[in-house]
Scaffold this motif. Structure first.
Motif, PDB file in Angstrom:
ATOM      1  N   ASP A   6      25.068  38.082  36.931  1.00  0.00           N
ATOM      2  CA  ASP A   6      25.695  37.392  38.138  1.00  0.00           C
ATOM      3  C   ASP A   6      24.618  36.491  38.660  1.00  0.00           C
ATOM      4  O   ASP A   6      23.771  37.001  39.207  1.00  0.00           O
ATOM      5  CB  ASP A   6      26.055  38.115  39.525  1.00  0.00           C
ATOM      6  N   ASP A  63      32.625  37.466  30.443  1.00  0.00           N
ATOM      7  CA  ASP A  63      32.804  38.211  31.849  1.00  0.00           C
ATOM      8  C   ASP A  63      33.754  37.124  32.904  1.00  0.00           C
ATOM      9  O   ASP A  63      33.343  35.930  32.747  1.00  0.00           O
ATOM     10  CB  ASP A  63      31.365  38.376  32.256  1.00  0.00           C
ATOM     11  N   THR A  64      34.774  37.549  33.424  1.00  0.00           N
ATOM     12  CA  THR A  64      35.346  36.862  34.241  1.00  0.00           C
ATOM     13  C   THR A  64      35.368  37.224  35.765  1.00  0.00           C
ATOM     14  O   THR A  64      34.914  38.183  35.993  1.00  0.00           O
ATOM     15  CB  THR A  64      37.016  37.118  33.625  1.00  0.00           C
ATOM     16  N   THR A 120      31.406  37.848  41.007  1.00  0.00           N
ATOM     17  CA  THR A 120      31.351  36.910  39.938  1.00  0.00           C
ATOM     18  C   THR A 120      32.322  35.724  40.459  1.00  0.00           C
ATOM     19  O   THR A 120      33.311  35.697  40.666  1.00  0.00           O
ATOM     20  CB  THR A 120      31.614  37.287  38.806  1.00  0.00           C
ATOM     21  N   THR A 123      31.137  43.085  35.554  1.00  0.00           N
ATOM     22  CA  THR A 123      29.870  42.518  35.255  1.00  0.00           C
ATOM     23  C   THR A 123      28.781  43.806  34.962  1.00  0.00           C
ATOM     24  O   THR A 123      27.993  43.680  34.078  1.00  0.00           O
ATOM     25  CB  THR A 123      29.348  41.597  36.515  1.00  0.00           C
TER      26      THR A 123
END
Ligand SMILES: Nc1nc2c(ncn2[C@@H]2O[C@H](COP(=O)(O)OP(=O)(O)OP(=O)(O)O)[C@@H](O)[C@H]2O)c(=O)[nH]1
Ligand SMILES: [Mg+2]
Length: 602
Positions: A42, A72-73, A53, A17
């Motif tokens: 976030d 973004d994971t 996240t 992130t």
């Protein structure tokens, strides 16, 4: 327009992130001087508080006239299934690896998924600013991991970028720069453009967005043709059914938000509003020539918990939503957007069996509900066992612990007691790196024990590996608990007298009820105690003196710590204001009788 679709994948906390934030800054998504703060990505309250996240997110930036869609994971293993799904939107991945920690269990999992999809990762060795980091060793370890995961020759020939997302630089070598442009250049160079197929509309829904105005939003990459606003489409579902419906609105991602458009072409990631009752994995297809893409499997739950109404004496005092109706409706609604979650009725009308992917997955749901004003009771998390050819199987996980060498003996002891078997032991910088194979049951409650036994120095991570035969009894919590005998306010006088018996979870002056767990016993075995006695008044004026100040401050446990702490005959009362531990059966006599019955049955 030229497009690149990339997903950023890594083990939890390796800096995904932070890097996405820097990409947004580098491509000037923000106006000059605009205040943005840290980790704008976030965005959910819980994500900010915990610094992790939870939901994957799409953003889109433009660099050198190329549109880069970035996903973004989440890195926590409970959300691994989500990563696997969103990888379907990506044509390339950035695999981030911490320059000190190196590859961790989740690095292996996400890399395996990316390689299997035929993606060619760019490896980013992040956090090279950390003292004692070992970027070269880590690079070798990553290569070895690719090799062990059967990467092809081309995949093994991965480009590597080094840098520090925190300090905002990336480079093809370890030489520090003052920007992340070398990474963006690597993306343009190494990530292929999306494959664009001409033909009838086709888009698989791989992810879900939610808006209180628009409802559920379907997100995916257009695979073929284009999708238009107001188009009549066929929604093709996993069970083979086809529903005709109309697309209301279409969006593409732009910066951190979405931009309304009339048409989205193959290769771009799009968000569709106005579809009823769709599921992840459904294909949006041409009405006349509907063709479905292969079904996506959604991950099976590995853990269950009983969610019930709050039936403690303090019921209804702190929450707004307290009935079984409220609870049921809320849980059912959650299953619409929380894909790995399953809810079943139990034998009681007041409780429901909730299945999820782990302590964090279920804990986040409970935490969200209490913030919305719910009161509920949750029981001990249970791992899901399976019968295979008449034999009992249970989930196993790979557990990795990095710890200063002086504590490694203790860690090994602790894990072995819980039926873990050591697979690897090696030196990593000044730390000892240990890997174990352990039943998931053995992990419940391990974290807090591990931290107390290693002065907080152990770093642990685990990830589901496979179902294997049941490993037999695993000892639960070794200490008993102290329960309140009465329903009243605790007094400093009583708690002070009981200090040698246990470590308290409540402060003097707190309301408690009979059967509530108010302390951990220093020994095995449970004890009912009176913690609400007022100080005996004497003729002397000393009676008003403050015993409260002598008591050690109470132990504060997070919701997840409580979930790992409780035993089979215990549960957690959750309200917007409090988290209390209690026995399932509050009445002392009834509890004794019940435990005798259990003993006879065993
Ligand atoms: N020293 C150092 N710390 C970093 C760097 N990048 C990120 N961090 C820190 O690492 C922590 C985790 O960063 P995140 O960006 O939230 O990590 P993440 O990979 O998104 O974590 P999850 O989403 O929970 O998987 C934060 O405290 C960051 O400040 C870096 O390059 N160097
Ligand atoms: Mg993150």
């Amino acid at each position: 327009m030229n497009i690149r679709n990339i997903a950023i994948i890594a083990h939890v906390d390796h800096g995904k992130t932070t890097l996405v934030d820097k990409i947004l800054h580098a491509t000037k998504v923000f106006r000059e001087n605009q205040e943005t703060g840290e980790l704008i990505m976030d965005s959910n309250d819980l994500e900010r508080e915990r610094g992790i996240t939870i939901f994957s997110k799409n953003v889109s930036v433009t660099y050198k006239d190329v549109k880069i869609n970035v996903i973004d994971t989440p890195g926590h293993s409970d959300f691994g299934g989500e990563v696997e799904r969103v990888l379907k939107m990506a044509d390339g991945v950035l695999l981030l690896v911490d320059a000190f920690e190196g590859p961790m269990p989740q690095t292996r999992f996400v890399l395996q998924k990316a390689l299997a999809l035929g993606l060619h990762p760019i490896v980013v060795i992040n956090k090279v600013d950390k003292p004692n980091c070992r970027p070269d060793e880590v690079h070798d370890a990553v290569f070895e991991l690719f090799f062990n995961l059967d990467a092809t020759e081309e995949q093994l020939d991965f480009p590597t970028i080094y840098g520090s997302s925190k300090n905002g630089w990336m480079n093809t070598s370890l030489t520090e720069t003052d920007n992340i442009l070398p990474l963006l250049d690597a993306i343009l160079e190494h990530v292929p453009e999306p494959k664009v197929n001409a033909g009838h509309s086709q888009m698989q829904i791989t992810s879900l967005d939610y808006s209180s105005f628009l409802g559920r939003i379907a997100v995916g990459k257009v695979a073929r043709g284009s999708i238009k606003e107001s188009q009549q489409i066929a929604l093709m579902q996993a069970d083979g059914s086809i529903k005709k419906m109309k697309i209301k609105e279409l969006y593409v991602f732009e910066g951190m938000g979405k931009k309304k458009v009339q048409e989205v072409f193959a290769g771009d990631i799009c968000a569709v509003v106005g579809l009823d009752d769709f599921n992840i994995g459904d294909t949006i297809a041409d009405v006349e020539n509907p063709e479905a893409l292969p079904v996506i499997s959604v991950d099976e739950p590995t853990m269950s918990m009983l969610f019930g109404i709050n039936n403690s004496p303090f019921f209804g005092k702190e929450g707004k939503f307290v009935t079984s109706r409220h609870l049921r409706d809320r849980l059912m609604k959650e299953t619409e957007k929380n894909l790995a979650l399953r809810v079943e009725d139990s034998d009681s009308a007041d409780s429901f069996l909730v299945y999820g992917r782990g302590i964090l997955h279920l804990g986040i749901l409970i935490e969200t509900m209490r913030r919305e004003g719910f009161e509920l009771t949750v029981g001990q998390p249970q791992v899901l066992v399976k019968m295979v050819d008449g034999a009992k199987y249970e989930p196993y996980e790979v557990l990795v612990v990095d710890v200063p060498a002086e504590y490694s003996g203790k860690v090994i002891d602790l894990v072995t007691q819980r039926k873990g078997e050591m697979l690897v032991m090696e030196t990593k910088g000044e730390m000892q790196h240990l890997e174990f194979d352990i039943p998931s049951r053995g992990l419940i409650g391990l974290r807090s024990n591990m931290l107390t036994n290693t002065a907080g120095e152990a770093v642990m991570a685990h990830r589901f590996s496979e179902y294997k035969p049941w490993k037999g009894n695993i000892p639960g919590r070794s200490n008993g608990v102290l329960m309140s005998k009465t329903t009243e306010k605790t007094t400093g006088y009583s708690i002070d007298k009981l200090q040698e018996r246990g470590r308290f979870f409540v402060d003097p002056g707190e309301d408690v009820y009979a059967g509530q767990i108010i302390a951990e016993h220093i020994k095995p075995g449970d004890l009912v105690v009176n913690a609400t006695e007022p100080k005996k008044l004497t003729n002397h004026r000393a009676s008003g003196s403050d015993d409260a100040s002598k008591a050690a401050p109470k132990i504060l446990m997070s919701l997840e710590e409580c979930m790992e702490y409780i035993q089979q005959d215990e549960c957690i009362e959750v309200t917007p204001k409090s988290i209390r531990l209690r026995k399932n059966i509050l009445n002392e006599e009834d509890r004794k009788r019940a435990s005798k019955t259990v003993a006879v049955e065993a």
